[in-house]
Write an enzyme that holds these catalytic residues in place. Structure first.
Site, short mmCIF file in Angstrom:
data_model
loop_
_atom_site.label_atom_id
_atom_site.label_comp_id
_atom_site.label_asym_id
_atom_site.label_seq_id
_atom_site.Cartn_x
_atom_site.Cartn_y
_atom_site.Cartn_z
N HIS A 1 3.43 -7.14 5.89
CA HIS A 1 2.37 -6.15 6.12
C HIS A 1 1.06 -6.88 6.41
O HIS A 1 0.80 -7.94 5.83
CB HIS A 1 2.23 -5.24 4.89
CG HIS A 1 1.39 -4.05 5.17
ND1 HIS A 1 0.00 -4.12 5.21
CD2 HIS A 1 1.71 -2.77 5.49
CE1 HIS A 1 -0.47 -2.91 5.51
NE2 HIS A 1 0.54 -2.08 5.69
N GLU B 1 -1.79 -6.42 5.42
CA GLU B 1 -2.62 -6.66 4.23
C GLU B 1 -2.14 -7.89 3.47
O GLU B 1 -2.92 -8.57 2.81
CB GLU B 1 -2.61 -5.40 3.34
CG GLU B 1 -3.44 -4.29 3.97
CD GLU B 1 -3.02 -2.88 3.58
OE1 GLU B 1 -2.29 -2.72 2.58
OE2 GLU B 1 -3.43 -1.94 4.29
N SER C 1 -2.59 5.31 10.14
CA SER C 1 -3.20 6.66 10.11
C SER C 1 -2.28 7.74 10.66
O SER C 1 -2.73 8.70 11.28
CB SER C 1 -4.55 6.66 10.86
OG SER C 1 -5.45 5.77 10.23
N ASN D 1 4.49 3.83 2.31
CA ASN D 1 4.02 2.58 1.70
C ASN D 1 2.86 2.96 0.79
O ASN D 1 1.77 3.26 1.26
CB ASN D 1 3.56 1.60 2.79
CG ASN D 1 2.91 0.36 2.21
OD1 ASN D 1 2.96 0.12 0.99
ND2 ASN D 1 2.27 -0.44 3.05
P1 13P Z 1 -2.34 4.39 6.60
O1 13P Z 1 -1.27 5.40 6.91
O2 13P Z 1 -3.07 4.68 5.33
O3 13P Z 1 -3.24 4.13 7.78
O4 13P Z 1 -1.57 3.00 6.31
C1 13P Z 1 -0.63 2.56 7.20
C2 13P Z 1 0.07 1.40 6.60
O5 13P Z 1 -0.49 0.34 6.44
C3 13P Z 1 1.47 1.59 6.19
O6 13P Z 1 2.07 0.37 5.89
#
Ligand code: 13P
Length: 256
Positions: free
Chosen positions: A99, A101, A216, A13
Site C-alpha cells: 500500500h 502508505e 476515494s 482497507n
Molecule cells: P480511501 O477510500 O479512503 O480514499 O482509501 C483508499 C485506500 O487507500 C484503500 O487502500
C-alpha cells in the site's frame, strides 16, 4: 467488470481504524444488512488486533478477512512484525501488500515482492497495490512507473500462483482526498496493468486476473468505476468503515 472471465472483488482497507470492540459492532451491523442472494467476493482487511474478532464474527459467512501487511520472513527476531503463517492460522484469507502508505514508510518494490512470494507460499491471497503520485501523473510517467511496480512486485511469481494475486491500482493523489480518478483515467491504467500481465504471463492469465481500483471510491461513484471493462472491483478505505456505505458499494458491484 467482466464477470465471465474473472472475479469481482470488493475489499475494505480499514487502515489504522477501529478497536476489536468496534470491529465486533461493525460486523454485527454488516451481517444484519447482508443480502441473501449471490455475491461478489467481499474482503475486509483490518488491523492485526481486530483479526480474531472479525474472523469470529464472519465465520459462517462468505466474507473473507484479511490483514493490511505481513513480514516477508517466516519467523525470527523481527520485533513487532507478523508472519504470513500467523495470519493464516488466525483465519485470514487476504493480505494487502505494498500500500502506498507503507511504501511511504520506506517499503520498496523488492520488499513488496518478497512479501507477495511469502504470502503466496502460505496460501494467502495478496492484494498488491500500485499507484502513481500526482507529480508522476503530471510528468506523464504514470504507465512507466506502474509497469515497473508490477514487474518488480511480481518477480519470480510462478504461473501456477499468479492467478491468486489481486492487483489494486490506487493513484496516491486519490487516496483519502475525495479526488477520485475519473472512470476513464482509472480504466486507462487498469487496462495497461492487464497489458503488462499479458506480456508477462500470456492472454489467458491476463484475462483471469482481478484488478481493483482504490482511491476515494464510495457508494456514489462505484457504479461508474465498476462499469469499466478492466476494473474488477474496489479497494475501499474511508467508506469501508461504515457498514451501510460499504454494503452499498458491494450492492453496486452485484448489480453491474
Ligand atoms: P480511501 O477510500 O479512503 O480514499 O482509501 C483508499 C485506500 O487507500 C484503500 O487502500
Amino acid at each position: 467488470m467482466n464477470r465471465k472471465y474473472r472475479k469481482t472483488v470488493i475489499a475494505g482497507n480499514w487502515k489504522m481504524n477501529k478497536t476489536p470492540s468496534e470491529t465486533k459492532e461493525f460486523m454485527t451491523e454488516f451481517k444484519s444488512i447482508m443480502p441473501k442472494g449471490r455475491w461478489c467476493d467481499v474482503a475486509l482487511c483490518v488491523p492485526a488486533v481486530c483479526i480474531p474478532a472479525a474472523v469470529r464474527a464472519m465465520r459462517e459467512t462468505r466474507i473473507g478477512i484479511g490483514a493490511e501487511n505481513c513480514n516477508a520472513n517466516a519467523s525470527g527476531a523481527y520485533t513487532g512484525e507478523i508472519a504470513a503463517n500467523m495470519l493464516v492460522d488466525a483465519g485470514c484469507k487476504y493480505v494487502i501488500l505494498g500500500h502506498s502508505e507503507r511504501r511511504a514508510m520506506g517499503e520498496t518494490n523488492e520488499d513488496v515482492n518478497a512479501k507477495v512470494l511469502t504470502a503466496l507460499e502460505n496460501g494467502l491471497v495478496p492484494i498488491m497495490c500500485v499507484g502513481e503520485s500526482l507529480e508522476q501523473r503530471e510528468q506523464g510517467i504514470t504507465e512507466e512507473w506502474i509497469t515497473m511496480q508490477i514487474k518488480l512486485g511480481l518477480a519470480g511469481v510462478p504461473e501456477d500462483k499468479i492467478r491468486k494475486v489481486i492487483i489494486a491500482y490506487e493513484p496516491i493523489w486519490a487516496i483519502g482526498t475525495g479526488l477520485t480518478a475519473t472512470p476513464d483515467q482509472a480504466e486507462e491504467v487498469c487496462e495497461s496493468i492487464r497489458t503488462v500481465i499479458r506480456k508477462l504471463y500470456g492472454a489467458k492469465i491476463a484475462r483471469a486476473i482481478s484488478i481493483l481500483y482504490g482511491g476515494s471510491m464510495n457508494e456514489k461513484n462505484a457504479y461508474d468505476l465498476l462499469a469499466q471493462p478492466d476494473i474488477d472491483g474496489g479497494l475501499i478505505g474511508g467508506a469501508s468503515l461504515d457498514a451501510g456505505k460499504f454494503m452499498d458499494i458491494v450492492n453496486a458491484a452485484n448489480q453491474g
